[in-house]
Design a protein around this motif. Structure first.
Motif, PDB file in Angstrom:
ATOM      1  N   ASP A 147       0.829  -1.209   0.000  1.00 35.76           N
ATOM      2  CA  ASP A 147       0.000   0.000   0.000  1.00 35.76           C
ATOM      3  C   ASP A 147       0.863   1.258   0.000  1.00 35.76           C
ATOM      4  OD1 ASP A 147      -2.271  -1.527  -0.007  1.00 35.76           O
ATOM      5  OD2 ASP A 147      -2.626  -1.384   2.154  1.00 35.76           O
TER       6      ASP A 147
ATOM      7  N   ARG B  20       0.954   4.132  -2.942  1.00 35.55           N
ATOM      8  CA  ARG B  20       0.711   5.541  -2.612  1.00 35.55           C
ATOM      9  C   ARG B  20       1.936   6.399  -2.960  1.00 35.55           C
ATOM     10  NH1 ARG B  20      -2.441   8.439   1.297  1.00 35.55           N
ATOM     11  NH2 ARG B  20      -1.788  10.623   1.124  1.00 35.55           N
TER      12      ARG B  20
ATOM     13  N   GLU C  54      -8.195  11.704  -3.977  1.00 40.30           N
ATOM     14  CA  GLU C  54      -7.326  10.548  -4.206  1.00 40.30           C
ATOM     15  C   GLU C  54      -6.129  10.881  -5.106  1.00 40.30           C
ATOM     16  OE1 GLU C  54     -10.322   7.957  -5.787  1.00 40.30           O
ATOM     17  OE2 GLU C  54     -10.785   7.100  -3.820  1.00 40.30           O
TER      18      GLU C  54
ATOM     19  N   TYR D 296      -2.562  12.987  -5.263  1.00 35.46           N
ATOM     20  CA  TYR D 296      -1.613  13.424  -4.229  1.00 35.46           C
ATOM     21  C   TYR D 296      -0.510  14.341  -4.772  1.00 35.46           C
ATOM     22  CZ  TYR D 296      -4.075   9.590  -2.034  1.00 35.46           C
ATOM     23  OH  TYR D 296      -5.068   8.765  -1.557  1.00 35.46           O
TER      24      TYR D 296
END
Length: 250
Positions: A3, A7, A78, A80
């Motif tokens: 994860d 990200r 969502e 970044y």
């Protein structure tokens, strides 16, 4: 790990996606033909880099994800990217100031990302660095031309630098995913790039007869998905085709 890596990749790629979209908006609207083509080509460079990042991110995410779903079907919170790259093309001075302030960071970042223990990210950085080196030369040259040009061009580029300066500090903030990837030897500790960044930026601005802003107040939030009012309009334009015609194929 999975994860955080996903990200982390989005945090890198979203900067290039949104800046590429902003440059793409200028296609056919440059001050002259050569500059118009150069800005369009830089947009294509960035979008090419984005494809490599998103293809890798899709492989990590699984669940039927693709570079297209990642690029076009996320919600505003969502994404970044830093706030700097989503700022609008107010005029050519703003476009070049935004490009310059990001390019200096981008080149420093990719230089370090080449050392990543993740071979895919390292390869993307190595492939992209030649393009970004050109981007920085191009935007730096325009900063100097505008700053050391006419009284009006100097005033316009000074105003753009003053307004966009407040978004530069966010480039050096570490998210939780960033910190996790730095510990793994995968990510870049961007805090170590700050001194070199402001040194390079200051040298170009001084040569261009542009005053370095004294403001100590900086905006942030983009890396956590909290954006300016401009982001929603940009996404509405960028995502229109995918939203209007789901699963469309050429």
């Amino acid at each position: 790990m999975k994860d955080n890596l996903y990200r982390y990749i989005l945090g890198i790629a979203d900067n290039s996606l949104i800046l590429g979209q902003r440059l793409g908006e200028l296609c056919g609207h440059g001050p002259n033909l050569e500059t118009d083509i150069a800005c369009t080509n830089m947009s294509l460079d960035l979008l090419g880099q984005v494809r490599s990042y998103y293809q890798y991110a899709a492989k990590i995410k699984g669940e039927g994800a693709s570079e297209d779903t990642i690029a076009f079907l996320r919600k505003e919170r969502e994404y970044y990217n830093v706030l700097l790259v989503e700022q609008p093309n107010t005029d050519f001075g703003y476009t070049m100031a935004r490009q310059f302030l990001f390019d200096v960071y981008h080149l420093l970042f990719l230089t370090e990302l080449q050392k990543s223990s993740d071979l895919t990210l390292s390869a993307i950085a190595t492939k992209s660095i030649k393009e970004v080196s050109y981007h920085q030369r191009f935007s730096s040259d325009w900063i100097k031309r505008l700053g050391d040009g006419t009284e009006e061009s100097n005033t316009r580029i000074q105003t753009a630098i003053n307004d966009l300066w407040t978004y530069t500090d966010e480039l050096f903030h570490l998210t939780d995913a960033d910190k996790a990837m730095v510990e793994e030897g995968i990510g870049v500790d961007v805090t170590t790039l700050k001194d070199a960044y402001y040194k390079t930026v200051s040298e170009v601005l001084e040569e261009a007869r542009i005053e370095i802003p004294e403001s100590k107040y900086f905006q942030k939030g983009g890396k956590q998905g909290i954006h300016t009012e401009h982001m929603g309009y940009l996404l509405a334009d960028m995502q229109y085709m995918q939203r209007a015609y789901p699963n469309m194929e050429w």
